[in-house]
Design a protein around this motif. Structure first.
Motif, PDB file in Angstrom:
ATOM      1  N   LEU A  14      20.254  26.788 -26.521  1.00  0.00           N
ATOM      2  CA  LEU A  14      20.594  27.397 -25.240  1.00  0.00           C
ATOM      3  C   LEU A  14      20.552  28.923 -25.360  1.00  0.00           C
ATOM      4  CD1 LEU A  14      23.621  25.154 -24.224  1.00  0.00           C
ATOM      5  CD2 LEU A  14      21.284  25.042 -23.334  1.00  0.00           C
ATOM      6  N   PRO A  15      20.019  29.607 -24.354  1.00  0.00           N
ATOM      7  CA  PRO A  15      19.887  31.072 -24.414  1.00  0.00           C
ATOM      8  C   PRO A  15      21.196  31.771 -24.022  1.00  0.00           C
ATOM      9  CG  PRO A  15      18.992  30.283 -22.366  1.00  0.00           C
ATOM     10  CD  PRO A  15      19.441  29.058 -23.126  1.00  0.00           C
ATOM     11  N   ASP A  36      31.157  32.534 -25.479  1.00  0.00           N
ATOM     12  CA  ASP A  36      29.938  31.762 -25.757  1.00  0.00           C
ATOM     13  C   ASP A  36      30.076  30.301 -25.346  1.00  0.00           C
ATOM     14  OD1 ASP A  36      28.916  34.086 -26.707  1.00  0.00           O
ATOM     15  OD2 ASP A  36      28.621  33.400 -28.773  1.00  0.00           O
ATOM     16  N   ALA A  37      31.218  29.690 -25.639  1.00  0.00           N
ATOM     17  CA  ALA A  37      31.416  28.284 -25.283  1.00  0.00           C
ATOM     18  C   ALA A  37      31.442  28.106 -23.765  1.00  0.00           C
ATOM     19  CB  ALA A  37      32.699  27.747 -25.900  1.00  0.00           C
ATOM     20  N   LEU A  38      32.085  29.035 -23.062  1.00  0.00           N
ATOM     21  CA  LEU A  38      32.151  28.974 -21.609  1.00  0.00           C
ATOM     22  C   LEU A  38      30.766  29.142 -20.989  1.00  0.00           C
ATOM     23  CD1 LEU A  38      34.064  28.758 -19.160  1.00  0.00           C
ATOM     24  CD2 LEU A  38      34.237  31.252 -19.211  1.00  0.00           C
ATOM     25  N   VAL A  39      30.026  30.129 -21.470  1.00  0.00           N
ATOM     26  CA  VAL A  39      28.661  30.373 -20.986  1.00  0.00           C
ATOM     27  C   VAL A  39      27.772  29.171 -21.311  1.00  0.00           C
ATOM     28  CG1 VAL A  39      26.614  31.800 -21.391  1.00  0.00           C
ATOM     29  CG2 VAL A  39      28.824  32.885 -21.016  1.00  0.00           C
ATOM     30  N   GLY A  40      27.927  28.630 -22.507  1.00  0.00           N
ATOM     31  CA  GLY A  40      27.171  27.428 -22.879  1.00  0.00           C
ATOM     32  C   GLY A  40      27.489  26.259 -21.959  1.00  0.00           C
ATOM     33  N   ALA A 144      12.773  24.023 -27.881  1.00  0.00           N
ATOM     34  CA  ALA A 144      13.291  25.384 -27.702  1.00  0.00           C
ATOM     35  C   ALA A 144      13.257  25.797 -26.237  1.00  0.00           C
ATOM     36  CB  ALA A 144      12.468  26.368 -28.541  1.00  0.00           C
ATOM     37  N   TRP A 145      14.106  26.753 -25.889  1.00  0.00           N
ATOM     38  CA  TRP A 145      14.166  27.283 -24.530  1.00  0.00           C
ATOM     39  C   TRP A 145      12.799  27.800 -24.086  1.00  0.00           C
ATOM     40  CZ3 TRP A 145      17.476  27.364 -20.569  1.00  0.00           C
ATOM     41  CH2 TRP A 145      17.280  28.302 -19.560  1.00  0.00           C
ATOM     42  N   ALA A 146      12.055  28.415 -25.001  1.00  0.00           N
ATOM     43  CA  ALA A 146      10.750  29.003 -24.677  1.00  0.00           C
ATOM     44  C   ALA A 146       9.716  27.948 -24.285  1.00  0.00           C
ATOM     45  CB  ALA A 146      10.239  29.823 -25.864  1.00  0.00           C
ATOM     46  N   ASP A 147       9.962  26.685 -24.618  1.00  0.00           N
ATOM     47  CA  ASP A 147       9.024  25.606 -24.266  1.00  0.00           C
ATOM     48  C   ASP A 147       9.117  25.203 -22.802  1.00  0.00           C
ATOM     49  OD1 ASP A 147       8.115  25.359 -26.948  1.00  0.00           O
ATOM     50  OD2 ASP A 147       9.875  24.154 -27.423  1.00  0.00           O
ATOM     51  N   MET A 148      10.194  25.587 -22.147  1.00  0.00           N
ATOM     52  CA  MET A 148      10.432  25.198 -20.759  1.00  0.00           C
ATOM     53  C   MET A 148       9.562  26.036 -19.819  1.00  0.00           C
ATOM     54  SD  MET A 148      14.102  25.246 -18.781  1.00  0.00           S
ATOM     55  CE  MET A 148      14.927  24.958 -20.329  1.00  0.00           C
ATOM     56  N   PRO A 149       8.987  25.435 -18.768  1.00  0.00           N
ATOM     57  CA  PRO A 149       8.252  26.226 -17.777  1.00  0.00           C
ATOM     58  C   PRO A 149       9.134  27.332 -17.194  1.00  0.00           C
ATOM     59  CG  PRO A 149       7.840  23.892 -17.450  1.00  0.00           C
ATOM     60  CD  PRO A 149       8.936  23.997 -18.473  1.00  0.00           C
ATOM     61  N   ALA A 150       8.516  28.483 -16.911  1.00  0.00           N
ATOM     62  CA  ALA A 150       9.261  29.675 -16.492  1.00  0.00           C
ATOM     63  C   ALA A 150      10.062  29.448 -15.215  1.00  0.00           C
ATOM     64  CB  ALA A 150       8.299  30.850 -16.314  1.00  0.00           C
ATOM     65  N   ASP A 151       9.497  28.694 -14.252  1.00  0.00           N
ATOM     66  CA  ASP A 151      10.241  28.497 -12.997  1.00  0.00           C
ATOM     67  C   ASP A 151      11.481  27.645 -13.200  1.00  0.00           C
ATOM     68  OD1 ASP A 151       8.607  26.300 -13.484  1.00  0.00           O
ATOM     69  OD2 ASP A 151       7.918  26.108 -11.409  1.00  0.00           O
ATOM     70  N   SER A 155      15.347  28.774 -12.617  1.00  0.00           N
ATOM     71  CA  SER A 155      16.245  27.988 -11.757  1.00  0.00           C
ATOM     72  C   SER A 155      17.537  27.651 -12.496  1.00  0.00           C
ATOM     73  CB  SER A 155      15.553  26.710 -11.273  1.00  0.00           C
ATOM     74  OG  SER A 155      15.374  25.781 -12.327  1.00  0.00           O
ATOM     75  N   LEU A 156      17.430  27.397 -13.777  1.00  0.00           N
ATOM     76  CA  LEU A 156      18.622  27.076 -14.568  1.00  0.00           C
ATOM     77  C   LEU A 156      19.545  28.291 -14.658  1.00  0.00           C
ATOM     78  CD1 LEU A 156      18.485  24.853 -17.689  1.00  0.00           C
ATOM     79  CD2 LEU A 156      20.143  26.672 -17.507  1.00  0.00           C
ATOM     80  N   PHE A 157      18.976  29.464 -14.872  1.00  0.00           N
ATOM     81  CA  PHE A 157      19.787  30.689 -14.909  1.00  0.00           C
ATOM     82  C   PHE A 157      20.469  30.918 -13.567  1.00  0.00           C
ATOM     83  CE2 PHE A 157      18.707  33.917 -18.449  1.00  0.00           C
ATOM     84  CZ  PHE A 157      18.925  32.953 -19.415  1.00  0.00           C
ATOM     85  N   LEU A 158      19.725  30.724 -12.468  1.00  0.00           N
ATOM     86  CA  LEU A 158      20.308  30.943 -11.138  1.00  0.00           C
ATOM     87  C   LEU A 158      21.463  29.985 -10.872  1.00  0.00           C
ATOM     88  CD1 LEU A 158      17.115  31.486  -8.936  1.00  0.00           C
ATOM     89  CD2 LEU A 158      18.778  33.214  -9.664  1.00  0.00           C
ATOM     90  N   LEU A 159      21.288  28.723 -11.235  1.00  0.00           N
ATOM     91  CA  LEU A 159      22.340  27.747 -10.979  1.00  0.00           C
ATOM     92  C   LEU A 159      23.546  27.980 -11.888  1.00  0.00           C
ATOM     93  CD1 LEU A 159      23.247  25.359  -9.314  1.00  0.00           C
ATOM     94  CD2 LEU A 159      22.128  23.838 -10.970  1.00  0.00           C
TER      95      LEU A 159
END
Length: 198
Positions: A14-15, A36-40, A144-151, A155-159
């Motif tokens: 997780l980033p 970190d645990a809360l953000v995770g 890895a996080w980098a393997d995920m499509p950018a959109d 969306s995960l960051f926004l949510l």
């Protein structure tokens, strides 16, 4: 049908640091790692919500699908995509006695929306009356996080940021934000024939 995770997304995948930067949380304090645990947790919650909406595993991990019967005699759709491998198919009788099915009796058909296992011959292995079948498979865009499509990553960051923003409000909006819905729309699995493709 019951689907469960065999392995969870590791915290290292997780980033956390990038998301803390996204939230513009303060740095340079003695307790920098305390959140970190809360953000995770926000990232995990957002991951689960988006995966539930689109039927895709964002970060690769193993899943266990338990069934009382095959959807079709010669094929079974898997409820998550993209699937990279089927680790095992195990048939259990009503007493719980297990038989691991030879991998030569089935094969994985990869598909962006509906991956499935199909019989190598005419039929998938039989399931005894009162028995079950367990399919262990690996699904996800990559480890890895980098393997995920950018959109999807955006969306995960926004949510997750939405969850963070409304963390103290009991009456927080329940609907997914419009920006998140717009980003994930093209990834949603389209069901046809009243779910007949499932």
């Amino acid at each position: 049908m019951m689907l469960s995770e065999v392995t969870a997304v590791p915290l290292a995948a997780l980033p956390v640091a990038e998301f803390k930067d996204h939230l513009r949380l303060g740095t340079g304090f003695a307790d920098d790692g305390a959140q970190d645990a809360l953000v995770g947790g926000y990232l995990r919650a957002a991951t689960a919500a988006i995966e539930g909406r689109i039927g895709k595993a964002l970060i690769a991990r193993d899943f266990l699908l338990e069934l009382q019967g095959w959807r079709w005699p010669d094929a079974q759709a898997l409820p998550m995509a993209p699937v990279s491998a089927v680790a095992s198919v195990t048939v259990r009788d009503r007493t719980g006695a297990a038989e691991v099915i030879d991998a030569g009796r089935y094969r994985l058909v990869r598909d962006a929306q509906r991956p499935k296992i199909v019989a190598a011959g005419a039929l998938l292995p039989g399931i005894p009356v009162g028995g079950t079948v367990e399919v262990v498979f690996t699904a996800g865009f990559g480890p890895a996080w980098a393997d995920m499509p950018a959109d999807l990553a955006q969306s995960l960051f926004l949510l997750a940021a939405h969850y963070h923003e409304f963390r103290h409000e009991a009456g927080a909006p329940q609907a997914m934000p419009f920006g998140v819905m717009a980003l994930i729309e093209r990834w949603r699995t389209v069901r046809t024939l009243g779910g007949g493709s499932a």
